[in-house]
Every structure is written in structure tokens, then in C-alpha cells.
Design an enzyme around this catalytic site. Sequence first.
Site: not given
Length: 225
Positions: A82, A109, A131
Site C-alpha cells: 500500500e 508500489d 482505484d
Amino acid sequence: MSKDSHPHMRSFGRIKSRPIKPRQAALMDSLLPKVRCPETPFDPRALAPAATEVWLEIGFGGGEHMAAQAARRPDVLILGAEPFQNGVASALRHMDEQGLANVRLHDGDVRDLIARLPAACLQRVFILFPDPWPKARHHKRRLLQAELVEDLARVLAAGGRLRFATDWADYADWSLARLLASPHFDWPAARADDWRIPPADHITTRYEEKRLGDCAPVFLDFIRR
């Protein structure tokens, strides 16, 4: 914060929003260094030799799902990735409160983490409500691109499972198309309920309950060939 760099387009937005609460900030200093994944290539089994399986959660948000799965399966080592610092701080709080010793974190990442892992080292991968980047011009920023599908196929063992969940209809279609195009994954769904009803082992989070997307949650479970 990890200082990873990679050639991929960034698939996440901001990495910090509101100020981190003092207790969580203290855990970022004291606990995170102890549970952070190595920054060089490593075998996750070496981190927990007694673990029966190794799982990865990509984009664990506030860490509720990851912590609940870790508490439910203390025999499993869970790696969590995260980049959002507030989420990492929240996950550390869950780990500290529940005394979880079977979680390791990557605060950056996930593609950098995956690059350090050996082949066929994971039994499960979760990508839950990432997202959606709903605008067409931003689709190139979506996490689940063909390149990541290939990377996940490399680190998942045969028979390993990948779960992707979203509450955006277009992202569900997008992701399904990319996973079906891969020669490495099978989708065993036989009827609509197989993706409309949450799997028996799913743990609902506060984010999911907000229903911020444009459809009911869709759960796509794939098996590594």
C-alpha cells in the site's frame, strides 16, 4: 516511506491526506521497520518458515481485510502492499491491537515488491476495490494492466488463486477481459451468483460498505493454471 522507483506509470493518487494520528505515527517509527518487507530480492518463506502458505494483498487500504484474514489464518504469512501512508499507519494499528505476527508490509508500489519475489511463491493474491480511474483518459493508470497480470502469473503457484473485486462496472469488464486474455488463468465461474455474491471467505470493509462505485460489488476469482 519506501524509496522504490520503477518505469511503470503510477497507478495510485495521493500518498498522504490528513495528518497521521500520534499513536499511528509512533507505530510508523517503531513497528513498521520491524515488519517491512526486505528491499532486496527475498523468499517470503524465509520470513516465516512455519507458514503453510503465503498470500499477497495489493492496495490494502486501511488494512481491515488484511488484518482480519491474518487473524483468521495465523498459519499464513500475508504480504501487504500500500503506497498510501495513512493506510499503512491504519494497518499498523490493526496489527498492533490484534498482536498479529504473520503480516509483512511494503509501503510503496506493489510492482516493486513483486519484482523481488521468486517465482511461484504465492498461493493467493487479493486486489480489492482498487482505484477505478473511471475517466477514459486515465484508464492507462489502472493497476490491472496486462503487464501486472503476467507478473502475478509468475509469482502465483499452480492452483493459486487471484481475487479481484470492484464496484465499478466498467472496471469489472476491463479486468475480466485482461484476465481472460491471459493463458495463465482460469475463471471457474458458471453462473451470475459466482461473481455477484461475496465469496464465503470474504471480509467486508468499511470502504466497501460506502458503495462509492456505480454497481454492486463484483468478485472475480481466478485460478493459476
